[in-house]
Scaffold this active site. Sequence first.
Site, PDB file in Angstrom:
ATOM      1  N   CYS A   1      40.866  33.513  46.564  1.00  0.00           N
ATOM      2  CA  CYS A   1      41.187  34.671  45.607  1.00  0.00           C
ATOM      3  C   CYS A   1      42.631  33.997  44.986  1.00  0.00           C
ATOM      4  O   CYS A   1      43.578  33.711  45.655  1.00  0.00           O
ATOM      5  CB  CYS A   1      41.607  35.785  46.275  1.00  0.00           C
ATOM      6  SG  CYS A   1      42.514  37.038  45.289  1.00  0.00           S
TER       7      CYS A   1
ATOM      8  N   CYS B   1      45.994  36.171  45.879  1.00  0.00           N
ATOM      9  CA  CYS B   1      46.438  35.798  47.120  1.00  0.00           C
ATOM     10  C   CYS B   1      47.090  34.259  47.157  1.00  0.00           C
ATOM     11  O   CYS B   1      48.073  34.197  47.764  1.00  0.00           O
ATOM     12  CB  CYS B   1      45.079  35.682  48.125  1.00  0.00           C
ATOM     13  SG  CYS B   1      44.548  37.273  48.634  1.00  0.00           S
TER      14      CYS B   1
ATOM     15  N   ASP C   1      51.455  38.316  33.499  1.00  0.00           N
ATOM     16  CA  ASP C   1      50.279  37.995  33.139  1.00  0.00           C
ATOM     17  C   ASP C   1      50.073  36.537  32.074  1.00  0.00           C
ATOM     18  O   ASP C   1      50.911  36.264  31.374  1.00  0.00           O
ATOM     19  CB  ASP C   1      49.430  38.916  32.370  1.00  0.00           C
ATOM     20  CG  ASP C   1      47.862  39.012  32.239  1.00  0.00           C
ATOM     21  OD1 ASP C   1      47.131  39.764  33.099  1.00  0.00           O
ATOM     22  OD2 ASP C   1      47.324  38.006  31.732  1.00  0.00           O
TER      23      ASP C   1
ATOM     24  N   HIS D   1      45.156  41.571  50.367  1.00  0.00           N
ATOM     25  CA  HIS D   1      43.971  41.439  49.560  1.00  0.00           C
ATOM     26  C   HIS D   1      43.026  42.568  49.963  1.00  0.00           C
ATOM     27  O   HIS D   1      42.433  42.956  51.023  1.00  0.00           O
ATOM     28  CB  HIS D   1      43.304  40.084  50.084  1.00  0.00           C
ATOM     29  CG  HIS D   1      41.795  40.087  49.131  1.00  0.00           C
ATOM     30  ND1 HIS D   1      42.036  39.354  48.091  1.00  0.00           N
ATOM     31  CD2 HIS D   1      40.453  40.611  49.562  1.00  0.00           C
ATOM     32  CE1 HIS D   1      40.639  39.541  47.454  1.00  0.00           C
ATOM     33  NE2 HIS D   1      39.875  40.080  48.226  1.00  0.00           N
TER      34      HIS D   1
ATOM     35  N   ASN E   1      41.960  48.111  36.155  1.00  0.00           N
ATOM     36  CA  ASN E   1      40.557  48.043  36.245  1.00  0.00           C
ATOM     37  C   ASN E   1      39.960  47.978  37.467  1.00  0.00           C
ATOM     38  O   ASN E   1      40.097  47.308  38.210  1.00  0.00           O
ATOM     39  CB  ASN E   1      40.133  46.861  35.198  1.00  0.00           C
ATOM     40  CG  ASN E   1      40.901  46.977  33.831  1.00  0.00           C
ATOM     41  OD1 ASN E   1      40.756  48.085  33.297  1.00  0.00           O
ATOM     42  ND2 ASN E   1      41.436  46.037  33.312  1.00  0.00           N
TER      43      ASN E   1
ATOM     44  N   THR F   1      38.064  41.331  36.164  1.00  0.00           N
ATOM     45  CA  THR F   1      37.673  40.026  36.267  1.00  0.00           C
ATOM     46  C   THR F   1      38.364  39.261  37.349  1.00  0.00           C
ATOM     47  O   THR F   1      37.659  38.208  38.080  1.00  0.00           O
ATOM     48  CB  THR F   1      38.299  39.141  35.009  1.00  0.00           C
ATOM     49  OG1 THR F   1      39.467  39.339  34.742  1.00  0.00           O
ATOM     50  CG2 THR F   1      37.543  39.634  33.631  1.00  0.00           C
TER      51      THR F   1
ATOM     52  N   HIS G   1      44.974  44.910  41.384  1.00  0.00           N
ATOM     53  CA  HIS G   1      46.347  44.758  40.611  1.00  0.00           C
ATOM     54  C   HIS G   1      46.469  46.028  39.700  1.00  0.00           C
ATOM     55  O   HIS G   1      45.524  46.655  38.917  1.00  0.00           O
ATOM     56  CB  HIS G   1      46.198  43.385  39.894  1.00  0.00           C
ATOM     57  CG  HIS G   1      44.771  43.280  39.110  1.00  0.00           C
ATOM     58  ND1 HIS G   1      43.798  42.822  39.538  1.00  0.00           N
ATOM     59  CD2 HIS G   1      44.768  43.371  37.707  1.00  0.00           C
ATOM     60  CE1 HIS G   1      42.828  42.771  38.570  1.00  0.00           C
ATOM     61  NE2 HIS G   1      43.380  43.212  37.455  1.00  0.00           N
TER      62      HIS G   1
ATOM     63  N   HIS H   1      48.456  46.507  35.935  1.00  0.00           N
ATOM     64  CA  HIS H   1      48.968  45.909  34.568  1.00  0.00           C
ATOM     65  C   HIS H   1      49.949  46.940  34.200  1.00  0.00           C
ATOM     66  O   HIS H   1      49.855  48.075  33.818  1.00  0.00           O
ATOM     67  CB  HIS H   1      47.915  45.992  33.386  1.00  0.00           C
ATOM     68  CG  HIS H   1      46.635  44.914  33.815  1.00  0.00           C
ATOM     69  ND1 HIS H   1      46.329  43.993  33.162  1.00  0.00           N
ATOM     70  CD2 HIS H   1      45.688  45.257  34.664  1.00  0.00           C
ATOM     71  CE1 HIS H   1      45.110  43.493  33.603  1.00  0.00           C
ATOM     72  NE2 HIS H   1      44.568  44.250  34.349  1.00  0.00           N
TER      73      HIS H   1
HETATM   74  P1  5GP Z   1      41.423  42.114  35.021  1.00  0.00           P
HETATM   75  O1  5GP Z   1      40.799  41.937  33.820  1.00  0.00           O
HETATM   76  O2  5GP Z   1      41.026  42.068  36.281  1.00  0.00           O
HETATM   77  O3  5GP Z   1      41.842  43.929  34.812  1.00  0.00           O
HETATM   78  O4  5GP Z   1      42.887  41.672  34.682  1.00  0.00           O
HETATM   79  C1  5GP Z   1      42.873  40.098  35.383  1.00  0.00           C
HETATM   80  C2  5GP Z   1      44.226  39.619  34.491  1.00  0.00           C
HETATM   81  O5  5GP Z   1      44.665  38.523  35.281  1.00  0.00           O
HETATM   82  C3  5GP Z   1      44.104  39.279  33.106  1.00  0.00           C
HETATM   83  O6  5GP Z   1      44.728  40.138  32.183  1.00  0.00           O
HETATM   84  C4  5GP Z   1      44.199  37.874  33.164  1.00  0.00           C
HETATM   85  O7  5GP Z   1      44.989  37.336  32.195  1.00  0.00           O
HETATM   86  C5  5GP Z   1      45.090  37.580  34.331  1.00  0.00           C
HETATM   87  N1  5GP Z   1      45.170  36.323  35.027  1.00  0.00           N
HETATM   88  C6  5GP Z   1      43.949  35.694  35.366  1.00  0.00           C
HETATM   89  N2  5GP Z   1      44.091  34.478  36.211  1.00  0.00           N
HETATM   90  C7  5GP Z   1      45.225  34.483  36.075  1.00  0.00           C
HETATM   91  C8  5GP Z   1      46.422  33.330  36.655  1.00  0.00           C
HETATM   92  O8  5GP Z   1      46.154  32.385  37.258  1.00  0.00           O
HETATM   93  N3  5GP Z   1      47.816  33.592  36.546  1.00  0.00           N
HETATM   94  C9  5GP Z   1      48.256  34.856  35.961  1.00  0.00           C
HETATM   95  N4  5GP Z   1      49.498  35.106  35.845  1.00  0.00           N
HETATM   96  N5  5GP Z   1      47.507  35.769  35.247  1.00  0.00           N
HETATM   97  C10 5GP Z   1      46.014  35.734  35.494  1.00  0.00           C
HETATM   98 ZN    ZN Z   2      43.536  38.394  47.034  1.00  0.00          ZN
END
Ligand code: 5GP
Ligand code: ZN
Length: 115
Positions: free
Chosen positions: A5, A8, A31, A47, A88, A96, A101, A103
């Site tokens: 993850c 994590c 982000d 987690h 989300n 994704t 998490h 935002h």
């Molecule tokens: P989701 O689409 O799951 O709600 O948001 C996942 C967020 O994680 C996305 O906005 C994406 O840009 C961010 N993200 C994905 N991988 C990484 C990473 O390795 N580092 C950081 N800082 N953000 C990440």
């Molecule tokens: Zn995790």
Amino acid sequence: MSSDCIFCRIVAGEIPATIVYQDDQVTAFKDIQPQATVHILVIPNQHVASLNEADRLDPALLGRVLQAAATVAREAGIAESGYRLVTNTGPDSGQTVHHLHFHVLGGNPLRLPLG
Ligand code: 5GP
Ligand code: ZN
């Protein structure tokens, strides 16, 4: 801690991130692909895949995550101008990363509608 993850691994310091807040329960970091002037992710260090697993967390921890979101918004200077807190959950939301998490989005007028 789930070694496959990405969030994590950020909590554990194994993957670099711009961490703006961290304690023994909560981590907040910028982000990597910001969708607003301020875009910070706030996560429980423990987690769980999404809010669908909220029952597995201590309710006090969920409260700490929300308090940390307010703290990072204030420290980013957007408490008064305003911000949006988004989590989300599942396929229709476009989630994704499967570690719960929130935002924190702000620093500019945010688009509507949400859905
Ligand atoms: P989701 O689409 O799951 O709600 O948001 C996942 C967020 O994680 C996305 O906005 C994406 O840009 C961010 N993200 C994905 N991988 C990484 C990473 O390795 N580092 C950081 N800082 N953000 C990440
Ligand atoms: Zn995790």
